[in-house]
Design a protein around this motif. Structure first.
Motif, PDB file in Angstrom:
ATOM      1  N   CYS A   1       0.802  -1.301   0.069  1.00  0.00           N
ATOM      2  CA  CYS A   1      -0.016   0.069   0.094  1.00  0.00           C
ATOM      3  C   CYS A   1       0.863   1.128  -0.090  1.00  0.00           C
ATOM      4  CB  CYS A   1      -1.019  -0.081   1.267  1.00  0.00           C
ATOM      5  SG  CYS A   1      -2.017   1.380   1.480  1.00  0.00           S
ATOM      6  N   ALA A   2       0.510   2.390  -0.543  1.00  0.00           N
ATOM      7  CA  ALA A   2       1.438   3.359  -0.721  1.00  0.00           C
ATOM      8  C   ALA A   2       0.615   4.678  -1.184  1.00  0.00           C
ATOM      9  CB  ALA A   2       2.468   3.069  -2.050  1.00  0.00           C
ATOM     10  N   THR A   3       1.144   5.877  -0.927  1.00  0.00           N
ATOM     11  CA  THR A   3       0.441   7.183  -1.367  1.00  0.00           C
ATOM     12  C   THR A   3       1.600   8.314  -1.750  1.00  0.00           C
ATOM     13  OG1 THR A   3      -1.126   8.763  -0.690  1.00  0.00           O
ATOM     14  CG2 THR A   3       0.585   8.063   1.129  1.00  0.00           C
ATOM     15  N   ASP A   4       1.157   8.778  -2.720  1.00  0.00           N
ATOM     16  CA  ASP A   4       2.089   9.963  -3.232  1.00  0.00           C
ATOM     17  C   ASP A   4       1.510  11.320  -2.789  1.00  0.00           C
ATOM     18  OD1 ASP A   4       0.959  10.200  -6.508  1.00  0.00           O
ATOM     19  OD2 ASP A   4      -0.351  10.257  -4.798  1.00  0.00           O
ATOM     20  N   VAL A   5       0.683  11.392  -1.594  1.00  0.00           N
ATOM     21  CA  VAL A   5       0.127  12.369  -1.033  1.00  0.00           C
ATOM     22  C   VAL A   5      -0.369  13.357  -1.996  1.00  0.00           C
ATOM     23  CG1 VAL A   5       0.343  13.986   0.730  1.00  0.00           C
ATOM     24  CG2 VAL A   5       1.810  11.800   0.654  1.00  0.00           C
ATOM     25  N   THR A   6      -1.308  12.785  -3.015  1.00  0.00           N
ATOM     26  CA  THR A   6      -2.128  13.733  -4.046  1.00  0.00           C
ATOM     27  C   THR A   6      -3.348  13.453  -3.773  1.00  0.00           C
ATOM     28  OG1 THR A   6      -1.814  12.379  -5.913  1.00  0.00           O
ATOM     29  CG2 THR A   6      -0.003  13.883  -5.417  1.00  0.00           C
ATOM     30  N   LEU A   7      -4.238  14.349  -4.378  1.00  0.00           N
ATOM     31  CA  LEU A   7      -5.657  13.756  -4.063  1.00  0.00           C
ATOM     32  C   LEU A   7      -6.337  13.033  -5.314  1.00  0.00           C
ATOM     33  CD1 LEU A   7      -6.776  17.574  -3.071  1.00  0.00           C
ATOM     34  CD2 LEU A   7      -6.127  15.806  -1.729  1.00  0.00           C
ATOM     35  N   TYR A   8      -5.652  13.205  -6.384  1.00  0.00           N
ATOM     36  CA  TYR A   8      -6.322  12.221  -7.420  1.00  0.00           C
ATOM     37  C   TYR A   8      -5.154  11.412  -8.134  1.00  0.00           C
ATOM     38  CZ  TYR A   8      -9.957  15.772  -6.682  1.00  0.00           C
ATOM     39  OH  TYR A   8     -10.865  16.783  -6.358  1.00  0.00           O
ATOM     40  N   CYS A   9      -5.944  10.377  -8.587  1.00  0.00           N
ATOM     41  CA  CYS A   9      -4.995   9.530  -9.569  1.00  0.00           C
ATOM     42  C   CYS A   9      -5.152   9.836 -10.806  1.00  0.00           C
ATOM     43  CB  CYS A   9      -5.461   7.931  -9.274  1.00  0.00           C
ATOM     44  SG  CYS A   9      -5.437   7.466  -7.743  1.00  0.00           S
ATOM     45  N   LEU A  10      -4.197  10.205 -11.642  1.00  0.00           N
ATOM     46  CA  LEU A  10      -4.236  10.691 -12.942  1.00  0.00           C
ATOM     47  C   LEU A  10      -3.889   9.185 -13.806  1.00  0.00           C
ATOM     48  CD1 LEU A  10      -2.649  14.055 -12.961  1.00  0.00           C
ATOM     49  CD2 LEU A  10      -4.987  13.475 -12.910  1.00  0.00           C
ATOM     50  N   ARG A  11      -3.159   8.446 -13.041  1.00  0.00           N
ATOM     51  CA  ARG A  11      -2.829   7.133 -13.572  1.00  0.00           C
ATOM     52  C   ARG A  11      -2.139   6.352 -12.306  1.00  0.00           C
ATOM     53  NH1 ARG A  11       2.811   6.943 -14.476  1.00  0.00           N
ATOM     54  NH2 ARG A  11       3.947   9.002 -14.355  1.00  0.00           N
ATOM     55  N   VAL A  12      -1.735   5.249 -12.668  1.00  0.00           N
ATOM     56  CA  VAL A  12      -0.900   4.361 -11.634  1.00  0.00           C
ATOM     57  C   VAL A  12       0.380   5.129 -11.559  1.00  0.00           C
ATOM     58  CG1 VAL A  12      -0.047   2.288 -10.652  1.00  0.00           C
ATOM     59  CG2 VAL A  12      -2.174   2.292 -12.233  1.00  0.00           C
ATOM     60  N   PRO A  13       0.706   5.854 -10.210  1.00  0.00           N
ATOM     61  CA  PRO A  13       1.939   6.398 -10.065  1.00  0.00           C
ATOM     62  C   PRO A  13       3.174   5.741 -10.328  1.00  0.00           C
ATOM     63  CG  PRO A  13       0.864   6.194  -7.911  1.00  0.00           C
ATOM     64  CD  PRO A  13      -0.079   5.517  -8.984  1.00  0.00           C
TER      65      PRO A  13
END
Length: 126
Positions: free
Chosen positions: A96-108
């Motif tokens: 599980c992970a997060t890039d600390v953005t609000l939205y996914c534009l694609r799989v980071p």
């Protein structure tokens, strides 16, 4: 201190299903986009899926599209990854992970991630 914790991994036969869960401490997971990655033995870590915070927009890697489903319950502050029709090549440590953005534009990309969990092992074998 931010901690992401995965649970729900295990051993499953080909064609079977599992559900992974991700919770967090020291971090308001419900406010941010959350992703799942996986790393198989001897291979690079790859993005599997991403879900945005409020509108639930989702993205999937081609290798899992139609078989895996990401979802979230913000009231429970939990993100799920439902793994269906599992194949031996799905065997991996799932993060599980997060890039600390609000939205996914694609799989980071891996490089975009700020926080990682320690992973949950999924083994698909007969």
């Amino acid at each position: 201190q931010v901690q992401l914790v995965e649970s729900g991994g295990g051993l499953v036969q080909p064609g079977g299903s599992l559900r992974l869960s991700c919770t967090a401490s020291g971090f308001n997971l419900e406010y941010y986009a959350v992703s799942w990655f996986r790393q198989a033995p001897g291979k690079e870590r790859e993005g599997v899926s991403c879900i945005s915070n409020s509108d639930g927009t989702t993205y999937y890697a081609d290798s899992v599209k139609g078989r895996f489903a990401i979802s979230r319950d913000n009231a429970k502050r939990t993100v799920y990854l439902q793994l269906n029709s599992l194949k031996p090549e799905d065997t991996a440590l799932y993060y599980c992970a997060t890039d600390v953005t609000l939205y996914c534009l694609r799989v980071p990309d891996v490089d975009a991630i700020h926080y990682w969990g320690k992973g949950a092992l999924v083994t698909v074998s007969s």
